[in-house]
Design a protein around this motif. Sequence first.
Motif, PDB file in Angstrom:
ATOM      1  N   THR A  27      -0.473   3.686  11.221  1.00  0.00           N
ATOM      2  CA  THR A  27      -1.719   4.134  11.830  1.00  0.00           C
ATOM      3  C   THR A  27      -2.929   3.377  11.339  1.00  0.00           C
ATOM      4  O   THR A  27      -3.932   3.317  12.009  1.00  0.00           O
ATOM      5  N   HIS A  28      -2.876   2.807  10.148  1.00  0.00           N
ATOM      6  CA  HIS A  28      -4.039   2.120   9.579  1.00  0.00           C
ATOM      7  C   HIS A  28      -3.623   0.770   9.028  1.00  0.00           C
ATOM      8  O   HIS A  28      -2.486   0.580   8.628  1.00  0.00           O
ATOM      9  N   GLY A  29      -4.573  -0.122   8.957  1.00  0.00           N
ATOM     10  CA  GLY A  29      -4.341  -1.384   8.273  1.00  0.00           C
ATOM     11  C   GLY A  29      -4.436  -1.182   6.772  1.00  0.00           C
ATOM     12  O   GLY A  29      -4.694  -0.078   6.296  1.00  0.00           O
ATOM     13  N   VAL A  30      -4.254  -2.223   6.022  1.00  0.00           N
ATOM     14  CA  VAL A  30      -4.264  -2.110   4.570  1.00  0.00           C
ATOM     15  C   VAL A  30      -5.642  -1.794   4.021  1.00  0.00           C
ATOM     16  O   VAL A  30      -5.781  -1.392   2.885  1.00  0.00           O
ATOM     17  N   ILE A  31      -6.683  -1.950   4.812  1.00  0.00           N
ATOM     18  CA  ILE A  31      -8.038  -1.697   4.339  1.00  0.00           C
ATOM     19  C   ILE A  31      -8.374  -0.204   4.338  1.00  0.00           C
ATOM     20  O   ILE A  31      -9.233   0.241   3.616  1.00  0.00           O
ATOM     21  N   PRO A  76      -5.658   6.601   3.584  1.00  0.00           N
ATOM     22  CA  PRO A  76      -4.199   6.674   3.533  1.00  0.00           C
ATOM     23  C   PRO A  76      -3.566   6.311   4.868  1.00  0.00           C
ATOM     24  O   PRO A  76      -4.002   6.770   5.910  1.00  0.00           O
ATOM     25  N   ALA A  77      -2.582   5.510   4.822  1.00  0.00           N
ATOM     26  CA  ALA A  77      -1.860   5.101   6.023  1.00  0.00           C
ATOM     27  C   ALA A  77      -0.661   6.001   6.227  1.00  0.00           C
ATOM     28  O   ALA A  77      -0.218   6.689   5.322  1.00  0.00           O
ATOM     29  N   SER A  78      -0.124   5.987   7.416  1.00  0.00           N
ATOM     30  CA  SER A  78       1.158   6.654   7.664  1.00  0.00           C
ATOM     31  C   SER A  78       2.058   5.634   8.338  1.00  0.00           C
ATOM     32  O   SER A  78       1.594   4.776   9.075  1.00  0.00           O
ATOM     33  N   ARG A  79       3.345   5.703   8.053  1.00  0.00           N
ATOM     34  CA  ARG A  79       4.296   4.717   8.551  1.00  0.00           C
ATOM     35  C   ARG A  79       5.519   5.409   9.129  1.00  0.00           C
ATOM     36  O   ARG A  79       5.892   6.485   8.708  1.00  0.00           O
ATOM     37  N   VAL A 102       0.848  -1.190   0.000  1.00  0.00           N
ATOM     38  CA  VAL A 102       0.000   0.000   0.000  1.00  0.00           C
ATOM     39  C   VAL A 102       0.880   1.234   0.000  1.00  0.00           C
ATOM     40  O   VAL A 102       2.019   1.209   0.462  1.00  0.00           O
ATOM     41  N   SER A 103       0.355   2.317  -0.509  1.00  0.00           N
ATOM     42  CA  SER A 103       1.055   3.598  -0.475  1.00  0.00           C
ATOM     43  C   SER A 103       0.818   4.226   0.894  1.00  0.00           C
ATOM     44  O   SER A 103      -0.279   4.111   1.459  1.00  0.00           O
TER      45      SER A 103
END
Length: 111
Positions: free
Chosen positions: A88-92, A95-98, A6-7
């Motif tokens: 902060t978020h799962g792949v579902i 937008p996630a942050s890492r 994921v992006s």
Amino acid sequence: MGPVFVSARWGLQPSWMKPGGRPPPINARREGIATNGLFKSAYRLRRCLVPINGYFEWKDIYGTGKNKQPYAIAMADDSPSRSPAYGTHGVIQPPASRSAISRPLRAHQTR
């Protein structure tokens, strides 16, 4: 299920952190990540591996904290590697942050 790509933005942005304030942290020390309030939930629930082809380690060359020399670290054969991270978020729910998980340098890496 196999690997999922994921992006994501770099830097941990928890839902309770107001945008526009201080910059989100881009890494956390391995020693305290499981107990630090900012990272605790993300580390416990949303760990991942981030594909990388290298990174920079900064060394304080005079011991003053002001003059840091960057050293590029990569695989000798230029092959890809990975870095442990948390988000902060799962792949579902993009937008996630890492952010990366860092550790102290080993004795042979400080020369």
